[in-house]
Design a protein around this motif. Structure first.
Motif, PDB file in Angstrom:
ATOM      1  N   ALA A   1       0.545 -20.142 -29.679  1.00 20.07           N
ATOM      2  CA  ALA A   1       0.158 -21.108 -28.649  1.00 20.07           C
ATOM      3  C   ALA A   1      -1.358 -21.122 -28.470  1.00 20.07           C
TER       4      ALA A   1
ATOM      5  N   TYR B   1       2.286 -23.604 -19.740  1.00 17.37           N
ATOM      6  CA  TYR B   1       1.901 -22.569 -20.698  1.00 17.37           C
ATOM      7  C   TYR B   1       3.007 -21.508 -20.796  1.00 17.37           C
TER       8      TYR B   1
ATOM      9  N   VAL C   1       5.913 -22.757 -22.820  1.00 17.07           N
ATOM     10  CA  VAL C   1       5.638 -22.686 -24.259  1.00 17.07           C
ATOM     11  C   VAL C   1       5.935 -21.276 -24.768  1.00 17.07           C
TER      12      VAL C   1
ATOM     13  N   LEU D   1       3.972 -27.939 -24.729  1.00 19.36           N
ATOM     14  CA  LEU D   1       2.625 -27.866 -25.301  1.00 19.36           C
ATOM     15  C   LEU D   1       1.969 -29.241 -25.304  1.00 19.36           C
TER      16      LEU D   1
END
Length: 154
Positions: A56, A93, A96, A140
Motif C-alpha cells: 500500500a 487506509y 486497504v 485505495l
C-alpha cells in the motif's frame, strides 16, 4: 474462510509500526475487525499486515509525496471529512491494509481435500481472497480520489 471465525480471539495488544506519514496498525483491531481467530498467530498476522503495508505504501508513494509537499506530515493531517471522530482517509487506509492482509491469510491457510467438498472449499476461499483484494483496491482508489471503474474505448 470458516477457519477464521471459530475459536477465540487473543486480547494482547500489539501495534505494528509504520513510516512517519502513514498510521500504525493495531494488530488486535485488525484481528477483531476481520474476525481472525487465534488459529492465526500474532507473528503470522504481523507478517501479512506488514506485507500489506509495504504494498500500500509503495502504491501510495506519489500521494504521500504530493501531500508532504503541501505541508501535511501525516495522513491524519490531510484535510478530509471525519467519520466516527477520525479522518475518512485513515479508515480507508486501514481498509486497504486489513483486506490485503486477510486475503493473504486466506490463501496461505487454505486447506485442500481430494473430495468434491474440499475442492469447493478451496474455490470459495479463492473467491473470498479475490473479493478482499477487490475491496482493498476500491478503498485505495477512493483514498486517491479515483473512480472505481476504468473504461477504455478501443
Amino acid at each position: 474462510m470458516s477457519g477464521f471465525i471459530a475459536g477465540g480471539v487473543p486480547t494482547t495488544a500489539f501495534p505494528i509500526s509504520n513510516s512517519d506519514f502513514w498510521p500504525e496498525i493495531d494488530g488486535q483491531h485488525l484481528r477483531a475487525a476481520m474476525r481472525i481467530t487465534d488459529a492465526v498467530t500474532d507473528d503470522r498476522l504481523e507478517v501479512a499486515a506488514v506485507n500489506a503495508m509495504i504494498e500500500a505504501n509503495r502504491e501510495l508513494a506519489g500521494y504521500r509525496t504530493a501531500n508532504e509537499a503541501k505541508g501535511f506530515t501525516t495522513l491524519a493531517d490531510v484535510p478530509a471529512e471525519q467519520i466516527n471522530g477520525e479522518s475518512q482517509l485513515l479508515h480507508l487506509y486501514r481498509r486497504v491494509i486489513y483486506c490485503s492482509a486477510l486475503a493473504e491469510l486466506v490463501e496461505r491457510y487454505s486447506s485442500f481435500d481430494a473430495t468434491n467438498s474440499g475442492e469447493k472449499k478451496v474455490t470459495e476461499e479463492e473467491t473470498s481472497a479475490d473479493q478482499l483484494r477487490r475491496d482493498a483496491r476500491k478503498a485505495l482508489r477512493t483514498l486517491l480520489g479515483l473512480s472505481h471503474t476504468t473504461v477504455e474505448l478501443l
